[in-house]
Design a protein around this motif. Structure first.
Motif, PDB file in Angstrom:
ATOM      1  N   SER A  71       0.870  -1.169   0.000  1.00  0.00           N
ATOM      2  CA  SER A  71       0.000   0.000   0.000  1.00  0.00           C
ATOM      3  C   SER A  71       0.909   1.221   0.000  1.00  0.00           C
ATOM      4  O   SER A  71       2.110   1.124   0.316  1.00  0.00           O
ATOM      5  CB  SER A  71      -0.898  -0.027   1.242  1.00  0.00           C
ATOM      6  N   TYR A  72       0.352   2.361  -0.323  1.00  0.00           N
ATOM      7  CA  TYR A  72       1.176   3.568  -0.444  1.00  0.00           C
ATOM      8  C   TYR A  72       0.432   4.765   0.137  1.00  0.00           C
ATOM      9  O   TYR A  72      -0.777   4.918  -0.051  1.00  0.00           O
ATOM     10  CB  TYR A  72       1.532   3.822  -1.913  1.00  0.00           C
ATOM     11  N   GLN A 121      -3.271   4.750   2.065  1.00  0.00           N
ATOM     12  CA  GLN A 121      -3.629   3.427   1.573  1.00  0.00           C
ATOM     13  C   GLN A 121      -4.035   3.414   0.094  1.00  0.00           C
ATOM     14  O   GLN A 121      -5.105   2.967  -0.288  1.00  0.00           O
ATOM     15  CB  GLN A 121      -4.739   2.831   2.444  1.00  0.00           C
ATOM     16  N   ILE A 122      -3.125   3.938  -0.730  1.00  0.00           N
ATOM     17  CA  ILE A 122      -3.313   3.862  -2.183  1.00  0.00           C
ATOM     18  C   ILE A 122      -2.990   2.441  -2.625  1.00  0.00           C
ATOM     19  O   ILE A 122      -1.969   1.867  -2.235  1.00  0.00           O
ATOM     20  CB  ILE A 122      -2.401   4.875  -2.897  1.00  0.00           C
ATOM     21  N   THR A 123      -3.835   1.864  -3.436  1.00  0.00           N
ATOM     22  CA  THR A 123      -3.642   0.473  -3.853  1.00  0.00           C
ATOM     23  C   THR A 123      -2.459   0.350  -4.809  1.00  0.00           C
ATOM     24  O   THR A 123      -2.089   1.326  -5.482  1.00  0.00           O
ATOM     25  CB  THR A 123      -4.900  -0.066  -4.550  1.00  0.00           C
ATOM     26  N   PRO A 124      -1.867  -0.835  -4.916  1.00  0.00           N
ATOM     27  CA  PRO A 124      -0.766  -1.041  -5.868  1.00  0.00           C
ATOM     28  C   PRO A 124      -1.176  -0.716  -7.305  1.00  0.00           C
ATOM     29  O   PRO A 124      -0.372  -0.182  -8.072  1.00  0.00           O
ATOM     30  CB  PRO A 124      -0.432  -2.529  -5.707  1.00  0.00           C
ATOM     31  N   GLU A 125      -2.405  -1.043  -7.661  1.00  0.00           N
ATOM     32  CA  GLU A 125      -2.874  -0.783  -9.023  1.00  0.00           C
ATOM     33  C   GLU A 125      -2.922   0.725  -9.299  1.00  0.00           C
ATOM     34  O   GLU A 125      -2.493   1.197 -10.356  1.00  0.00           O
ATOM     35  CB  GLU A 125      -4.258  -1.403  -9.229  1.00  0.00           C
ATOM     36  N   PRO A 144       5.927   3.867   0.760  1.00  0.00           N
ATOM     37  CA  PRO A 144       5.341   2.515   0.786  1.00  0.00           C
ATOM     38  C   PRO A 144       4.954   2.083   2.197  1.00  0.00           C
ATOM     39  O   PRO A 144       5.637   2.393   3.167  1.00  0.00           O
ATOM     40  CB  PRO A 144       6.467   1.636   0.228  1.00  0.00           C
ATOM     41  N   ARG A 145       3.841   1.372   2.299  1.00  0.00           N
ATOM     42  CA  ARG A 145       3.369   0.754   3.538  1.00  0.00           C
ATOM     43  C   ARG A 145       2.868  -0.640   3.191  1.00  0.00           C
ATOM     44  O   ARG A 145       2.867  -1.056   2.033  1.00  0.00           O
ATOM     45  CB  ARG A 145       2.221   1.572   4.156  1.00  0.00           C
ATOM     46  N   THR A 146       2.404  -1.370   4.186  1.00  0.00           N
ATOM     47  CA  THR A 146       1.746  -2.647   3.921  1.00  0.00           C
ATOM     48  C   THR A 146       0.431  -2.700   4.689  1.00  0.00           C
ATOM     49  O   THR A 146       0.288  -2.093   5.748  1.00  0.00           O
ATOM     50  CB  THR A 146       2.608  -3.855   4.344  1.00  0.00           C
ATOM     51  N   LEU A 147      -0.515  -3.423   4.141  1.00  0.00           N
ATOM     52  CA  LEU A 147      -1.809  -3.648   4.781  1.00  0.00           C
ATOM     53  C   LEU A 147      -2.037  -5.148   4.900  1.00  0.00           C
ATOM     54  O   LEU A 147      -1.475  -5.950   4.161  1.00  0.00           O
ATOM     55  CB  LEU A 147      -2.934  -3.025   3.958  1.00  0.00           C
ATOM     56  N   ARG A 148      -2.901  -5.521   5.850  1.00  0.00           N
ATOM     57  CA  ARG A 148      -3.219  -6.933   6.041  1.00  0.00           C
ATOM     58  C   ARG A 148      -4.173  -7.426   4.960  1.00  0.00           C
ATOM     59  O   ARG A 148      -5.015  -6.687   4.450  1.00  0.00           O
ATOM     60  CB  ARG A 148      -3.862  -7.148   7.413  1.00  0.00           C
ATOM     61  N   GLU A 149      -4.033  -8.686   4.622  1.00  0.00           N
ATOM     62  CA  GLU A 149      -4.902  -9.339   3.647  1.00  0.00           C
ATOM     63  C   GLU A 149      -5.239 -10.732   4.177  1.00  0.00           C
ATOM     64  O   GLU A 149      -4.389 -11.414   4.770  1.00  0.00           O
ATOM     65  CB  GLU A 149      -4.210  -9.439   2.292  1.00  0.00           C
ATOM     66  N   TYR A 150      -6.483 -11.156   3.973  1.00  0.00           N
ATOM     67  CA  TYR A 150      -6.958 -12.437   4.489  1.00  0.00           C
ATOM     68  C   TYR A 150      -7.429 -13.300   3.325  1.00  0.00           C
ATOM     69  O   TYR A 150      -8.432 -12.973   2.678  1.00  0.00           O
ATOM     70  CB  TYR A 150      -8.103 -12.206   5.481  1.00  0.00           C
ATOM     71  N   PRO A 151      -6.741 -14.393   3.036  1.00  0.00           N
ATOM     72  CA  PRO A 151      -7.132 -15.224   1.888  1.00  0.00           C
ATOM     73  C   PRO A 151      -8.515 -15.836   2.042  1.00  0.00           C
ATOM     74  O   PRO A 151      -9.198 -16.092   1.063  1.00  0.00           O
ATOM     75  CB  PRO A 151      -6.044 -16.304   1.841  1.00  0.00           C
ATOM     76  N   LYS A 152      -8.949 -16.073   3.305  1.00  0.00           N
ATOM     77  CA  LYS A 152     -10.303 -16.550   3.571  1.00  0.00           C
ATOM     78  C   LYS A 152     -10.887 -15.703   4.705  1.00  0.00           C
ATOM     79  O   LYS A 152     -10.171 -15.375   5.652  1.00  0.00           O
ATOM     80  CB  LYS A 152     -10.306 -18.032   3.965  1.00  0.00           C
ATOM     81  N   PRO A 153     -12.158 -15.377   4.625  1.00  0.00           N
ATOM     82  CA  PRO A 153     -12.768 -14.523   5.657  1.00  0.00           C
ATOM     83  C   PRO A 153     -13.103 -15.310   6.920  1.00  0.00           C
ATOM     84  O   PRO A 153     -14.264 -15.450   7.311  1.00  0.00           O
ATOM     85  CB  PRO A 153     -14.031 -14.009   4.963  1.00  0.00           C
ATOM     86  N   LEU A 154     -12.067 -15.825   7.586  1.00  0.00           N
ATOM     87  CA  LEU A 154     -12.251 -16.706   8.746  1.00  0.00           C
ATOM     88  C   LEU A 154     -11.734 -16.064  10.032  1.00  0.00           C
ATOM     89  O   LEU A 154     -10.849 -15.205  10.004  1.00  0.00           O
ATOM     90  CB  LEU A 154     -11.488 -18.021   8.535  1.00  0.00           C
TER      91      LEU A 154
END
Length: 615
Positions: A71-72, A121-125, A144-154
């Motif tokens: 993220s940016y 939090q500007i997206t990579p795209e 540049p920064r990083t944000l959390r991502e969850y492959p499954k909503p668990l």
């Protein structure tokens, strides 16, 4: 001549002394005292923070649960900016023009010489499409920064979420600065220091107008950001996913523990939410929407909901009675449809005599009223009050009425009222007697426990008298988990007393027992159904169990709000969870039960009938 010579010497002396003072002062300023040097460096250097990526989170099978995505942030330094088209910039960033102007005005008010974050939090795209254009615009820097991502909503409640640090946290911890991200809840909060890593710094030379002139000393003083430590959880994400599937369109919780280690296998709540909603530019709007939902998706029922334990407490009553010597395995009491004493009556649904094992299997209220009364009227104590204090101490050793000291954030201690409470609100100036608090015998009255406590109590039964403190982190990269999680905690109940109690729990799941409809062919389950009284509507369905009977691998507790009796919903759901964990599949003969539990909708308690016997 002598006078002139004297004056000359005096003047020379003054100059010498003055020179020495100047030399000493310059030495102090330039060598001894670093204040001026630091001030000069601050005016000549710009420090840009390098943010580390947070540690990754895996489940017990090393399946990835949480990772980072780039993220940016867009920083703006008003002094450095040339004239530019704010409308074009807003359009480029896809943000409202008024928002952009507002943020730029805030940046100018704070400092015209220092960079401020104006778009987060500007997206990579989006970054890929704008980086070249912003490179040409003076006064703008993309960080540049990083944000959390969850492959499954668990497991949203277990994992927790990350948010911007509060001012109070900044004031109490010098590591954090405005705009930093921090773990707010769940594992993200409990293991913040391990997950966050360490920030790095890059130094740049700037001119008198604070414009970048290049790297300072070729980067000799720069420090690299150190990424956070990875965590391996005890959660079984496949079983967690199954639990959340069974809980859909319901309110309640499922907690499962591995008895031999205290590792939490499942921590499921319903309603829940998709953790990905609390990441990115729409986080604020999503947070408000979730927080305002009347179903309370943020509420962590597993750790914070206080329910009466209902009949699940009957095994504890049995063990305390055996330990105190007021009953034995052959003690029998007759149930004539309930227990009566004077004008008091507590209902039951039997008309027969029970021993200990049979009373657990049939969940006879009358039997356990007799047991509890015998505990409170034990002649070895000077009175009911002293006997109650001893009973309460046993209950707390079972993990009720206190926190378990786990690594789960916001764990509540539940309620096992103190003698002082009853003295003040029940007995007042009268003599202590058993009858006014007799509802505690069947897990009602003032008792309140959490699903986590019920699961831990079930692990105690599985282990025949001890438990390991429940914990959800199994491995910390480069570090051992706390020693307290590896030390067994004893309850003080003689091990042999557990055998008849567990035999009774096994009979619960056999023909004639209250949980027989949820038995699994080929798996010896020891369980207990319960009804948790609810003054606001239909009662709650409760069930706890462990399996197999010998060398147990799973201890589970299920609460289904407004689910009536334990055998109605909680027991079937728990049995499906046990079968899924032990056999990795649901047998074809029981797929109808899985379909039924998945399709049941209990989100409208007003339409649920409250009829049916209490357990």
């Amino acid at each position: 001549m002598d006078t002139f010579t004297g004056r000359k010497s005096w003047v020379i002396g003054v100059f010498i002394v003055t020179g020495i003072i100047f030399i000493l002062r310059l030495f102090q300023i330039q060598v001894a005292d670093s204040t001026y040097k630091e001030s000069a460096q601050k005016n000549a250097l710009r420090k840009l923070v390098q943010y580390p990526a947070r540690g990754l989170i895996y489940d017990r099978h090393h399946d990835l649960l949480v990772y980072n995505k780039p993220s940016y942030d867009l920083l703006f330094t008003p002094r450095e900016a040339d004239k530019f088209d704010t409308v074009a910039v807003a359009r480029l960033l896809e943000v409202p023009l008024e928002n952009l102007r507002k943020e730029m005005m805030k940046a100018a008010a704070w400092s015209t010489y220092k960079a401020s974050v104006i778009i987060k939090q500007i997206t990579p795209e989006k970054y890929a499409s704008i980086q070249e254009k912003f490179f040409k615009l003076k006064g703008f820097i993309i960080q540049p920064r990083t944000l959390r991502e969850y492959p499954k909503p668990l497991a949203a409640h277990a994992l927790g979420y990350v948010g911007e640090v509060t001012q109070s946290r900044i004031d109490s911890n010098s590591y954090y600065q405005s705009g930093d991200y921090i773990g707010i809840s769940g594992i993200e909060s409990a293991y913040e220091e391990e997950l966050r890593g360490e920030k790095g710094v890059k130094y740049f030379m700037v001119d008198v107008h604070n414009r970048l002139q290049g790297s300072y000393r070729n980067g000799e003083l720069d420090t690299m950001a150190r990424i956070g430590k990875n965590l391996v959880l005890s959660l079984d994400s496949r079983l967690q996913e199954y639990a959340e599937l069974l809980l859909q369109n319901k309110k309640g919780s499922i907690v499962a523990i591995e008895p031999s280690t205290g590792e939490v296998l499942v921590l499921a709540n319903a309603p829940s939410y998709n953790p990905n909603l609390l990441v990115g530019r729409e986080r604020g709007n999503n947070f408000s929407s979730i927080a305002e939902d009347p179903a309370r998706p943020f509420f962590n029922r597993a750790l914070m909901a206080l329910y009466p334990p209902g009949s699940t407490v009957k095994m504890a009553q049995s063990l305390i009675g055996l330990q105190e010597g007021v009953i034995n395995t052959e003690s029998r009491f007759f149930c004539a449809g309930g227990y009566s004493s004077g004008n008091f009556r507590l209902g039951c649904h039997h008309n027969q005599s029970f021993d200990l094992e049979g009373a657990i299997a049939g969940s006879c209220n009358t039997y356990f009223v007799h047991v509890f009364r015998a505990i409170l009227e034990n002649p070895k104590f000077t009175g009911v009050k002293q006997a109650y204090i001893a009973w309460r101490e046993f209950m707390m050793k079972f993990g009720f009425g206190r926190t378990l000291n786990s690594d789960l954030v916001n764990e509540l201690k539940g309620i096992v009222p103190s003698a002082e409470y009853y003295q003040k609100y029940v007995y007042k100036s009268s003599r202590w007697r058993a009858l006014p608090i007799i509802s505690l015998s069947i897990g009602q009255g003032e008792l309140g426990i959490t699903p986590l406590q019920l699961a831990n109590y079930t692990a105690i039964l599985a282990n025949r008298g001890y438990y390991y403190i429940p914990h959800i982190v199994r491995e910390i990269e480069g570090k051992e988990i706390p020693e307290k999680f590896r030390i067994p905690v004893e309850t003080g109940i003689t091990r042999s007393y557990f055998d008849p109690v567990i035999n009774g729990m096994e009979k619960v799941m056999l023909p004639g027992g209250t949980g027989a409809m949820s038995g699994i062919p080929g798996i010896a389950i020891c369980g207990k159904t319960g009804t948790s009284q609810n003054p606001h509507g239909a009662n709650h369905s409760v069930f706890n169990a462990f399996a197999p009977k010998d060398n147990p691998r799973i201890a589970i507790a299920v609460y289904i709000e407004n689910g009536l009796q334990g055998a109605t919903y909680a027991a079937p759901i728990a049995s499906l969870m046990i079968e899924k964990y032990l056999n990795d599949t649901i047998s074809s003969q029981r797929l109808w039960l899985e379909t039924s539990m998945r399709n049941t909708n209990l989100m409208n308690p007003e339409k649920i009938s409250t009829s049916g016997p209490e357990e």
